[in-house]
Design an enzyme around this catalytic site. Structure first.
Site, PDB file in Angstrom:
ATOM      1  CG  ASP A 190     -10.169 -16.377  -5.795  1.00  0.00           C
ATOM      2  OD1 ASP A 190      -8.929 -16.442  -5.892  1.00  0.00           O
ATOM      3  OD2 ASP A 190     -10.778 -16.657  -4.754  1.00  0.00           O
ATOM      4  CG  ASP A 234      -4.356 -18.974  -1.321  1.00  0.00           C
ATOM      5  OD1 ASP A 234      -3.988 -17.960  -1.937  1.00  0.00           O
ATOM      6  OD2 ASP A 234      -5.522 -19.399  -1.336  1.00  0.00           O
TER       7      ASP A 234
HETATM    8  C1  GAL Z   1      -8.152 -17.890  -2.420  1.00  0.00           C
HETATM    9  C2  GAL Z   1      -7.847 -18.843  -3.564  1.00  0.00           C
HETATM   10  C3  GAL Z   1      -9.052 -19.706  -3.782  1.00  0.00           C
HETATM   11  C4  GAL Z   1      -9.349 -20.475  -2.517  1.00  0.00           C
HETATM   12  C5  GAL Z   1      -9.492 -19.529  -1.328  1.00  0.00           C
HETATM   13  C6  GAL Z   1      -9.614 -20.260  -0.008  1.00  0.00           C
HETATM   14  O1  GAL Z   1      -7.088 -17.066  -2.217  1.00  0.00           O
HETATM   15  O2  GAL Z   1      -7.545 -18.103  -4.693  1.00  0.00           O
HETATM   16  O3  GAL Z   1      -8.847 -20.563  -4.877  1.00  0.00           O
HETATM   17  O4  GAL Z   1      -8.295 -21.374  -2.290  1.00  0.00           O
HETATM   18  O5  GAL Z   1      -8.401 -18.648  -1.240  1.00  0.00           O
HETATM   19  O6  GAL Z   1      -9.769 -19.395   1.067  1.00  0.00           O
END
Ligand code: GAL
Length: 451
Positions: free
Chosen positions: A248, A151
């Site tokens: 997301d 991430d």
């Molecule tokens: C976001 C990501 C999600 C999930 C989340 C976890 O940035 O896009 O898919 O992984 O973090 O905190």
């Protein structure tokens, strides 16, 4: 971005390289499951193992879903092991450690995925891997990790990029954020034209983990979760097998349509080993209608996005399981000869190349080993008719072909055109095979023919 600029931009793009990695990993879009969209931080050994068992029970393993992945929140939040500097698995959620849950997943015949971030913390503020790439890659390899989702949260200021990246901020319904039509009038530090984002610090942070993984004696697929920042689609293929192109997903049609629209302007980068990740599937989640669920799955598969199921598998309806197992779409996604995605040949509701988060392109086609996949979306909010004549599809002739209805798997026979009356937000999926002579002419489909 106005239409003419987009055309210029797309015309100027090099086609993506067909990349070869250790063990051919990531050559085809990943198929699997990840707990985040259902459980968020409430993940556990039991839930992960259950997911693997249920994938098998529902026939999804046989259909090709092979990764079982843990997302954020798997570790002790307060910090690393003081002696080893390793991230510590949460002993309550994972009493047998991450290696323990990985073993169980492997024994059930799946590959195992884990999550970290190219920052000091993950998005949910757990320890992450920036400047700790080697120790973490070594640990993940030792634990039996086969897939790493990486991430882009908690990036310290010393790692900030020199320039700001102009991205279409489409997160809000009916509101293109600060960047109407993909332009960024409010950004002062925009990169100069032709700036090479592969040289940015963002690319460097992801590359550091790719290099650390490469050093391990284990094949680990690298999935960049860079949310479309720093033009990741321009350099992602050099670093990993897939890269998130957007913020997301959420389980509502407006968000699915936004992502589909945005992604349709980044399709030139997709090939074997190089996939735009449109985010995990919401099949079975939220308030998507059956028609919307079909379109969501169809376009994620057609765009060769990874297909990572995000639902609580035990409560999936039979209809949703059937959608996830759709043979025509999975064969397209996993085609070993054609690495490219389906692309729009006509926008339909809008003029071609219009950037419209509410009305993505409606008419698409893509090459497959079995012929041509043709999709028609009804992007409008009411029942509408869409029609395809083969002569309008690039590469097809003004003649008749044997066609299969992708939703039912049934042959429509030898036809010259398909006219489909479709529910709001539904998609017709047609597999166009060989040319034929005894044509039935136009075949009509109604919404009953979609399931
Ligand atoms: C976001 C990501 C999600 C999930 C989340 C976890 O940035 O896009 O898919 O992984 O973090 O905190």
């Amino acid at each position: 971005m106005v239409a003419s600029n987009l055309l210029l931009l797309i015309g100027a793009l090099p086609s993506a390289l067909a990349l070869v990695r250790k063990g051919d990993v990531g050559k085809l879009p990943a198929l699997g499951w990840n707990g985040w969209n259902t459980y968020n931080c409430n993940i556990s050994d039991e839930r992960v193992v259950n997911a693997a068992k249920t994938l098998t029970k529902l026939g999804l393993k046989d259909a090709g879903y092979e990764y079982v992945n843990i997302d954020d929140c798997w570790s002790v939040k307060s910090g690393r092991d003081e002696k080893t500097d390793r991230i510590i698995p949460d002993p309550e959620k994972f009493p047998d450690g991450i290696s323990g849950v990985a073993d169980k997943v492997h024994k059930l015949g799946f590959k195992f995925g884990l999550y970290s971030s190219a920052g000091t913390q993950t998005c949910a503020e757990y320890p992450a891997s920036l400047d700790k790439e080697d120790i973490d890659a070594e640990t993940f390899a030792e634990w039996g990790v086969d897939y790493l989702k990486y991430d882009n949260c908690h990036v310290p200021s010393s790692y900030e990029d020199e320039y700001e990246y102009c991205e279409a901020d489409t997160f809000n319904y009916g509101n293109y954020g600060n960047h109407p039509n993909g332009t960024c009038p409010d950004i002062k530090d925009l990169a100069p034209d032709n700036y090479d984002w592969s040289k940015s610090k963002t690319a460097g942070r992801f590359r550091a983990m790719a290099e650390a993984l490469e050093k391990q004696d284990r094949v680990i697929m690298f999935s960049l979760c860079c949310h479309g920042h720093a033009a990741v689609h321009e350099w992602g293929a050099e670093v990993g097998a897939s890269w998130r192109t957007e913020n997301d997903i959420i389980p509502h049609w407006y968000r699915v349509a936004q992502i589909l629209n945005d992604n349709s302007f980044k399709l030139n980068y997709i090939d074997f080993g190089a996939h735009n990740d449109m985010d995990m599937l919401e099949v079975g989640n939220g308030d998507l209608t059956d028609a919307e669920t079909r379109s969501h799955f169809a376009f994620w598969a057609a765009a060769k996005s990874p297909l990572i199921i995000g639902a609580d598998l035990e409560s999936l309806s039979d209809k949703h399981v059937d959608i996830l197992k759709n043979k025509v779409l999975l064969e397209f996604s996993q085609d070993g000869k054609h690495g490219g995605p389906a692309v729009p040949y006509k926008w339909g509701f809008n003029e071609d190349w219009t950037y419209d988060p509410k009305h993505p392109a409606e008419y698409w086609h893509g090459k497959t080993t079995k012929g041509r996949l043709v999709l028609m979306l009804n992007a409008q909010n009411q029942l509408e008719t869409r029609k395809v004549s083969w002569k309008d599809v690039p590469g097809l002739k003004d003649t008749s072909y044997n066609v299969i209805n992708g939703w039912t798997g049934k042959s429509l026979g030898c036809v010259s055109e398909v006219k489909a009356e479709m529910d709001s937000h539904d998609t017709a999926v047609l597999l166009v095979g060989d040319e034929c002579s005894k044509s039935k002419g136009t075949v009509k489909l109604t919404s009953d023919d979609f399931e």
